[in-house]
Enzyme design. Structure first.
Site, PDB file in Angstrom:
ATOM      1  CE  LYS A   1      -4.401  -1.799   0.956  1.00 34.99           C
ATOM      2  NZ  LYS A   1      -5.768  -1.834   1.681  1.00 34.99           N
TER       3      LYS A   1
ATOM      4  CE  LYS B   1      -5.793  -8.081  -1.797  1.00 41.69           C
ATOM      5  NZ  LYS B   1      -6.608  -8.287  -0.562  1.00 41.69           N
TER       6      LYS B   1
ATOM      7  CE  LYS C   1     -13.015  -4.148  -0.067  1.00 39.52           C
ATOM      8  NZ  LYS C   1     -12.271  -3.921   0.914  1.00 39.52           N
TER       9      LYS C   1
HETATM   10  P1  ATP Z   1      -8.512  -3.108  -0.527  1.00 37.95           P
HETATM   11  O1  ATP Z   1      -8.207  -3.303  -2.004  1.00 37.95           O
HETATM   12  O2  ATP Z   1      -9.093  -1.900  -0.259  1.00 37.95           O
HETATM   13  O3  ATP Z   1      -7.224  -3.445   0.285  1.00 37.95           O
HETATM   14  P2  ATP Z   1      -9.345  -5.908  -0.274  1.00 37.95           P
HETATM   15  O4  ATP Z   1     -10.246  -6.095  -1.498  1.00 37.95           O
HETATM   16  O5  ATP Z   1      -7.946  -6.395  -0.526  1.00 37.95           O
HETATM   17  O6  ATP Z   1      -9.602  -4.389  -0.138  1.00 37.95           O
HETATM   18  P3  ATP Z   1     -10.199  -6.379   2.344  1.00 37.95           P
HETATM   19  O7  ATP Z   1     -11.333  -5.341   3.012  1.00 37.95           O
HETATM   20  O8  ATP Z   1      -8.870  -5.654   2.679  1.00 37.95           O
HETATM   21  O9  ATP Z   1     -10.354  -6.120   0.686  1.00 37.95           O
HETATM   22  O10 ATP Z   1     -10.596  -7.774   2.814  1.00 37.95           O
HETATM   23  C1  ATP Z   1     -11.666  -8.348   3.502  1.00 37.95           C
HETATM   24  C2  ATP Z   1     -11.566  -9.805   3.241  1.00 37.95           C
HETATM   25  O11 ATP Z   1     -11.282 -10.349   2.110  1.00 37.95           O
HETATM   26  C3  ATP Z   1     -10.089 -10.185   3.986  1.00 37.95           C
HETATM   27  O12 ATP Z   1     -10.613 -11.649   4.676  1.00 37.95           O
HETATM   28  C4  ATP Z   1      -9.546 -10.719   3.054  1.00 37.95           C
HETATM   29  O13 ATP Z   1      -8.471 -11.586   3.186  1.00 37.95           O
HETATM   30  C5  ATP Z   1     -10.310 -11.039   1.951  1.00 37.95           C
HETATM   31  N1  ATP Z   1      -9.981 -10.938   0.614  1.00 37.95           N
HETATM   32  C6  ATP Z   1      -9.743  -9.940  -0.098  1.00 37.95           C
HETATM   33  N2  ATP Z   1      -9.109 -10.119  -1.298  1.00 37.95           N
HETATM   34  C7  ATP Z   1      -9.305 -11.267  -1.654  1.00 37.95           C
HETATM   35  C8  ATP Z   1      -9.085 -12.125  -2.559  1.00 37.95           C
HETATM   36  N3  ATP Z   1      -8.726 -11.745  -3.832  1.00 37.95           N
HETATM   37  N4  ATP Z   1      -9.236 -13.391  -2.321  1.00 37.95           N
HETATM   38  C9  ATP Z   1      -9.625 -14.115  -1.221  1.00 37.95           C
HETATM   39  N5  ATP Z   1     -10.043 -13.351  -0.058  1.00 37.95           N
HETATM   40  C10 ATP Z   1      -9.751 -12.021  -0.354  1.00 37.95           C
END
Ligand code: ATP
Ligand code: LTN
Length: 341
Positions: A121, A203, A206
């Protein structure tokens, strides 16, 4: 469940949450929320909307508010039952910020510097490497430890944060006695890391700048189909599951998604589609994803309109979250030597 004294044993506790930093993706659903549903009968579950975590990256205030309520509606639409679980907004319980401060004093700079999410980040938001981004895992440890959680169901990317939470809790317990339950991370076997559709070695996130890289749970069904059909694969034109082969990352990812959405395994899906072209395969994956999301969306559309219902849930959730958390916080304050009454 009874122990030898015939006293009912406490149900094991689960805590988890998602940041309302955007619209929830298929990755968040598969890696996290979907698995919470299966835990709610067996465990005492608390799930929160982690709004305090999301401001470590700049948010538009109106959007953050909107996303927080959308996230609550989505939790419920995915099958989280507010009658069985505590659902609340993180910033409604001041104990999180309070415990995080104390835990900051039991966390080393070197530990935080090793965190992959911080490194990723900081690279992505080089103009805003704030202290909150750095101490993010400490706030997360406070979230978990306040509720004495035994299990924390998260995607693979969060396992490093669970590890540091355990280290902090063990360090604190070693000095002051058994204050915190040491939590275990709980990760699904299949789908713990859904990859970007455009760069399948990264990964699915969002907050990706390219909307074609992720499937939002709110995307139109035609958009979902289009995104899957334009997902990056390879030129080999062979449907095989080779999880350790980066060259196959795109196909592996689609196989994992299909497997989760149909209750199969990636190996089995690969067998089912052996000899077929990527076009046919992608169309089938798109159908499976759309059919999986359709009932969730119908529920979501109904729930999001009922603001009073959502407000009731997060208000009573905050009350019970506060009740549980203040017990732990009081213990911590007493242990470290604050005057408490
Ligand atoms: P950001 O992009 O804002 O960092 P994010 O999409 O990574 O957000 P988080 O809110 O950080 O989402 O994650 C929420 C939950 O979803 C956590 O348990 C995280 O491990 C899971 N998660 C996020 N992205 C993935 C993915 N691509 N595959 C599986 N699990 C995920
Ligand atoms: N850091 C998590 C969200 C989160 C969380 C938590 C998850 C904040 N606090 C406590 C589990 C338990 C993420 O998914 N990025």
């Amino acid at each position: 469940m009874e122990n030898q004294n015939n006293a009912p044993e406490r149900k094991k506790r689960v805590f988890s949450g998602v940041q309302p930093s955007g619209t929830i993706t298929l990755g968040n659903y598969i890696g996290a929320i979907k698995n919470w549903v299966a835990l709610q009968d067996q465990y005492d579950c608390t799930f929160a909307m982690m709004d305090m975590h999301s401001i470590t990256v700049r948010q538009t205030p109106a959007e953050l508010r909107k996303h927080t309520l959308e996230l609550l509606a989505l939790y419920i639409a995915c099958g989280i039952d507010p009658e069985k679980c505590t659902l609340f907004i993180q910033s409604h319980n001041s104990a999180h910020a309070e415990l995080a401060w104390v835990l900051n004093c039991f966390t080393y700079m070197g530990e935080l510097q090793r965190m992959t999410q911080f490194k990723d980040k900081s690279a992505k938001h080089a103009d805003n490497i704030n202290a909150g981004l750095f101490t993010y895992p400490v706030l997360m440890a406070a979230d978990i430890l306040l509720y004495q959680a035994d299990c924390v169901p998260v995607g693979k990317d969060q396992m490093q944060h669970i590890e540091i939470c355990r280290d902090i809790a063990q360090r604190f317990n070693a000095i002051y006695g058994n204050v915190f339950t040491i939590p275990e991370g709980l990760m699904v076997k299949s789908g713990a890391k859904i990859m970007s559709l455009q760069e399948p070695t990264k990964k699915m996130s969002k907050s990706d700048a390219n909307p074609k890289a992720f499937i939002s749970m709110m995307d139109d069904f035609s958009v979902i189909a289009k995104k899957i059909k334009s997902a990056v694969t390879d030129s080999e034109a062979v449907i095989e599951y080779r999880p350790d082969d980066d060259a196959k990352a795109g196909v592996n990812n689609l196989l994992s998604i299909m497997a989760v959405m149909t209750g199969s395994t990636p190996e089995q899906v690969a067998k089912d589609f052996e000899g077929q072209g990527y076009g046919t395969f992608k169309a089938a994956v798109a159908d499976a994803v759309v059919e999986g999301i359709r009932p969730i969306r119908a529920e979501y559309d109904r729930i999001i309109k009922d603001k009073a219902y959502l407000q009731d849930i997060y208000r009573s959730g905050a009350e019970s979250a506060h009740r549980m958390a203040s017990r732990t916080l009081k213990k911590v304050y007493k242990k470290v030597g604050f005057v408490i009454d």
